[in-house]
Design an enzyme around this catalytic site. Structure first.
Site, PDB file in Angstrom:
ATOM      1  CB  CYS A  10      33.348  49.345  31.577  1.00  0.00           C
ATOM      2  SG  CYS A  10      32.442  47.870  31.080  1.00  0.00           S
ATOM      3  CG  ASP A 142      35.731  43.161  38.025  1.00  0.00           C
ATOM      4  OD1 ASP A 142      34.731  43.181  37.284  1.00  0.00           O
ATOM      5  OD2 ASP A 142      35.912  44.001  38.939  1.00  0.00           O
TER       6      ASP A 142
HETATM    7  O1  LIG Z   1      29.414  47.154  34.609  1.00  0.00           O
HETATM    8  C1  LIG Z   1      28.507  46.351  34.832  1.00  0.00           C
HETATM    9  O2  LIG Z   1      27.387  46.693  35.242  1.00  0.00           O
HETATM   10  C2  LIG Z   1      28.731  44.870  34.584  1.00  0.00           C
HETATM   11  C3  LIG Z   1      27.690  43.961  34.833  1.00  0.00           C
HETATM   12  C4  LIG Z   1      27.890  42.605  34.586  1.00  0.00           C
HETATM   13  C5  LIG Z   1      29.105  42.150  34.098  1.00  0.00           C
HETATM   14  C6  LIG Z   1      30.160  43.054  33.834  1.00  0.00           C
HETATM   15  C7  LIG Z   1      29.969  44.410  34.103  1.00  0.00           C
HETATM   16  N1  LIG Z   1      31.010  45.317  33.900  1.00  0.00           N
HETATM   17  C8  LIG Z   1      32.253  44.870  33.393  1.00  0.00           C
HETATM   18  C9  LIG Z   1      33.412  45.722  33.657  1.00  0.00           C
HETATM   19  O3  LIG Z   1      34.438  45.539  33.018  1.00  0.00           O
HETATM   20  C10 LIG Z   1      33.394  46.737  34.778  1.00  0.00           C
HETATM   21  O4  LIG Z   1      34.044  47.910  34.342  1.00  0.00           O
HETATM   22  C11 LIG Z   1      34.141  46.139  35.961  1.00  0.00           C
HETATM   23  O5  LIG Z   1      33.360  45.098  36.495  1.00  0.00           O
HETATM   24  C12 LIG Z   1      34.485  47.173  37.017  1.00  0.00           C
HETATM   25  O6  LIG Z   1      33.308  47.799  37.450  1.00  0.00           O
HETATM   26  P1  LIG Z   1      33.431  48.918  38.625  1.00  0.00           P
HETATM   27  O7  LIG Z   1      33.880  48.192  39.875  1.00  0.00           O
HETATM   28  O8  LIG Z   1      32.038  49.467  38.737  1.00  0.00           O
HETATM   29  O9  LIG Z   1      34.430  49.939  38.171  1.00  0.00           O
END
Ligand SMILES: O=C(O)c1ccccc1NCC(=O)[C@H](O)[C@H](O)COP(=O)(O)O
Length: 230
Positions: A10, A142
């Site tokens: 993502c 999440d």
């Molecule tokens: O990725 C972002 O910056 C984000 C910001 C606001 C809403 C959603 C967002 N990402 C969505 C996702 O599915 C991410 O992959 C998920 O939150 C996991 O993130 P991470 O902990 O950094 O792997």
């Protein structure tokens, strides 16, 4: 039986990010249209990348409380293949889309007291009850972060996940090449999702992405007969 969880990477923001994710073998890549978020990409830039993608990679758009007409416009313009709603979208909002829908919920000890329509919870049961109202294609679970809707590289206590939901479960939140295998064996999700854990200096790192996909692969001997949270 444990099957190969699907892998979604993502927060694609450049051709290089896309190459790193696709080259690593991700099943899906996601473009973040959440206004003001640090991985935001404008639809024009996303479309340019998407038009260059090879086949067999699902393209997901991430939104948070975006007006419906805007999601429709961006999804059509960018040729999205699935929608992920990461805000407080209602069950009604998540119905009647021409795309598969992933609804995100968040879990964390510091989540606020859940009011009606909440999508962040401290415990599994109220999350599962809320999720039961959503007729979507999958749920992304999440980590709750007080100052961001997602993408903060923060894990949550996976043992909070207390069972199946009505649709497949995609696990997210602070996953990385070192912990994704444990997460998969403990949670047995349909899919895993990562943004921060495969980045170096804010860019998708090809080696980390490859290591993540490899760590997420099913291996002989993994199967202890328990059911995946499909
Ligand atoms: O990725 C972002 O910056 C984000 C910001 C606001 C809403 C959603 C967002 N990402 C969505 C996702 O599915 C991410 O992959 C998920 O939150 C996991 O993130 P991470 O902990 O950094 O792997």
């Amino acid at each position: 039986m444990l099957v190969n969880p699907r892998v979604k990477i993502c927060g694609i923001r450049s051709f290089q990010d896309a190459e790193a994710a696709v080259g690593a073998g991700a099943h899906a890549i996601a473009f973040n249209f959440v206004r003001g978020s640090r991985r935001y990409i404008n639809p024009e830039a996303a479309r340019e990348i998407i038009l260059e993608l090879p086949p067999f990679v699902s393209v997901v758009g991430v939104f948070a409380d975006e007006p419906r007409y805007s999601v429709e416009e961006i999804a059509s313009f960018c040729r999205l293949q699935a929608l992920q709603f990461h805000g407080e979208e209602t069950p009604e909002y998540c119905r009647r889309w021409s795309y598969p829908v992933i609804k995100a919920f968040r879990l964390g000890d510091d989540a606020p007291e859940a009011k009606k329509g909440a999508t962040a919870f401290t415990d599994w049961e109220p999350l599962a009850q809320a999720a039961h109202e959503y007729d979507v294609n999958a749920f992304l679970i999440d980590a709750y972060c007080p100052n961001a809707l997602g993408g903060m590289g923060r894990t949550f206590d996976w043992s909070k996940i207390g069972g199946r939901l009505r649709r497949p479960l995609i696990l997210a939140g602070g996953l990385n090449p070192k912990n994704v295998r444990e997460a998969i064996v403990r949670v047995r999700p349909f899919g895993v999702d990562v943004a921060s854990g495969v980045e170096t200096d804010g860019k998708k790192d090809p080696a980390k992405a490859a290591a993540f996909v490899e760590a997420a692969r099913f291996r002989p001997g993994d199967d202890d007969g328990s059911e995946a949270l499909l």
